[in-house]
Enzyme design. Structure first.
Site, short mmCIF file in Angstrom:
data_model
loop_
_atom_site.label_atom_id
_atom_site.label_comp_id
_atom_site.label_asym_id
_atom_site.label_seq_id
_atom_site.Cartn_x
_atom_site.Cartn_y
_atom_site.Cartn_z
CD GLU A 110 1.33 -9.35 -8.77
OE1 GLU A 110 0.60 -10.23 -8.47
OE2 GLU A 110 1.27 -7.79 -8.10
CG PHE A 130 -1.34 -4.19 -0.77
CD1 PHE A 130 -0.85 -3.76 0.30
CD2 PHE A 130 -2.12 -3.43 -1.80
CE1 PHE A 130 -0.41 -2.09 -0.26
CE2 PHE A 130 -1.02 -2.10 -2.39
CZ PHE A 130 -0.33 -1.84 -1.19
CD GLU A 174 -5.37 -7.57 -2.62
OE1 GLU A 174 -4.82 -7.47 -4.04
OE2 GLU A 174 -4.96 -8.71 -2.24
#
Ligand SMILES: *[C@@H]1O[C@H](CO)[C@@H](O)[C@H](O)[C@H]1NC(C)=O
Ligand SMILES: *[C@@H]1O[C@H](CO)[C@@H](O)[C@H](O)[C@H]1NC(C)=O
Ligand SMILES: *[C@@H]1O[C@H](CO)[C@@H](O)[C@H](O)[C@H]1NC(C)=O
Length: 309
Positions: free
Chosen positions: A131, A207, A212
């Site tokens: 982010e 995730f 990842e």
């Protein structure tokens, strides 16, 4: 001078947040699903211009591609399409144009600890999260999904992530996570929640587990895990137990070394800053007030800013 500018800026942000909140609230339908964020193009492009001149300097490099082009690539990925069938690959052109080189040893992944992870990362200064990168910054906390008719996006309602397998925003975050992981170098960090009795700290279908970890490259040497715990609550999982054993095995199987820490001091102090009255923080409070025996050197002076902030 700097002070004044910061003030004006802060008031501006507050104003924006207020406007934004009223918009977001008005978009909630009775079941809590939101439609595409109002003025999404302006929000996206405005964030992009702002990022270019004021954000993450000098921690992350600037991107050559213009904000209008980035918006077009992003919009093309999902607009005029059904909201539940957006392939990860659709976002590839945007992900490539907006990608930045990531600083070595500073990438931070997280699961279920959004707020703490970003405080810990100190918005790019200590660690860089998805982010914090342009890719994620432009899309963070906005909602979007397509529809076949004009204007190409649904303003009334978007499906939840678990309503469909290839939901427009979920596909984006999956693709973005994958690209982010592929660019990580050196030691990477992962922050997890060890206090949730309903959700293991590490899940292969998170995730991190799905997009990842499988996409870390040979440029990565070590995965450094931080397990954080809610203050004064039972510690459901700690390093070396439960799902963290599975994580250790998955990390080592991919050829990376593994290290795990429960609530390192920096994290504990952040938690205490948010909740100073918790039992677990009282020790620190007493210590600072000189109620415990300690050498003078250890006792922070009044108003001294500790260097972990
Ligand atoms: C917007 O989404 C809702 C919920 O999926 C759907 O009922 C509605 O038909 C959509 N609007 C358009 C114009 O497709
Ligand atoms: C990256 O992650 C995706 C999604 O799990 C996977 O399909 C793909 O094979 C991974 N890529 C590499 C190079 O491992
Ligand atoms: C601090 O040290 C003194 C003398 O060593 C001792 O009498 C006192 O009980 C200690 N106080 C605490 C809170 O441990």
């Amino acid at each position: 001078m700097v002070m004044i500018r910061t003030r004006v800026f802060a008031v501006g942000i507050l104003f924006l947040i207020m406007i934004n909140t009223s918009i977001v609230v008005s978009q909630y339908d009775p079941e809590g699903h939101r439609g595409t964020t109002e003025n999404i193009k302006e929000v996206f492009e405005g964030r992009c211009w702002d990022y270019d001149v004021t954000r993450y300097l000098p921690d992350l490099p600037r991107v050559d591609t213009g904000c209008e082009t980035l918006w077009k690539l992003f919009f093309k990925a999902f607009s005029y399409q059904p909201p539940c069938a957006v392939a990860l690959e659709n976002y590839q052109p945007y992900l490539e144009e907006a990608a930045q080189a990531l600083p070595k040893d500073k990438v931070l992944f997280w699961s279920s600890v959004f707020s703490l992870a970003h405080q810990y990362g100190d918005y790019g200064q200590r660690y860089v999260t998805l982010e914090d990168t342009l890719v994620g910054y432009l899309a963070n906390s906005i909602t979007w999904c397509g529809q076949s008719i004009e204007p190409g996006y649904n303003v009334t309602r978007c499906p939840a992530w678990d309503d469909c397998p290839l939901e427009a925003a979920e596909s984006f975050w999956a693709g973005a996570s994958k690209t982010f992981a592929q660019r990580a170098k050196g030691e990477v960090s992962l922050m997890l929640d060890g206090s949730n009795p309903e959700k293991p700290a590490y899940r292969r279908n998170s995730f991190f587990g799905k997009f990842e970890l499988p996409n870390l490259t040979k440029d990565v040497t070590r995965v450094s895990v931080i397990v954080s715990h809610v203050l004064d609550k039972p510690k459901v999982e700690v390093c070396g137990e439960g799902s963290l054993l599975l994580l250790e095995a998955d990390v080592k199987e991919r050829g990376f070394s593994y290290v795990c820490k429960d609530d390192p001091l920096v994290v504990l102090h952040l938690l205490c800053a948010s909740d100073p009255n918790s039992r677990e923080c009282q020790l620190v409070v007493n210590h600072a007030r000189g109620q415990l025996n300690s050498t003078k050197k250890d006792t922070p002076l009044l108003n001294e800013v500790p260097d972990f902030f």
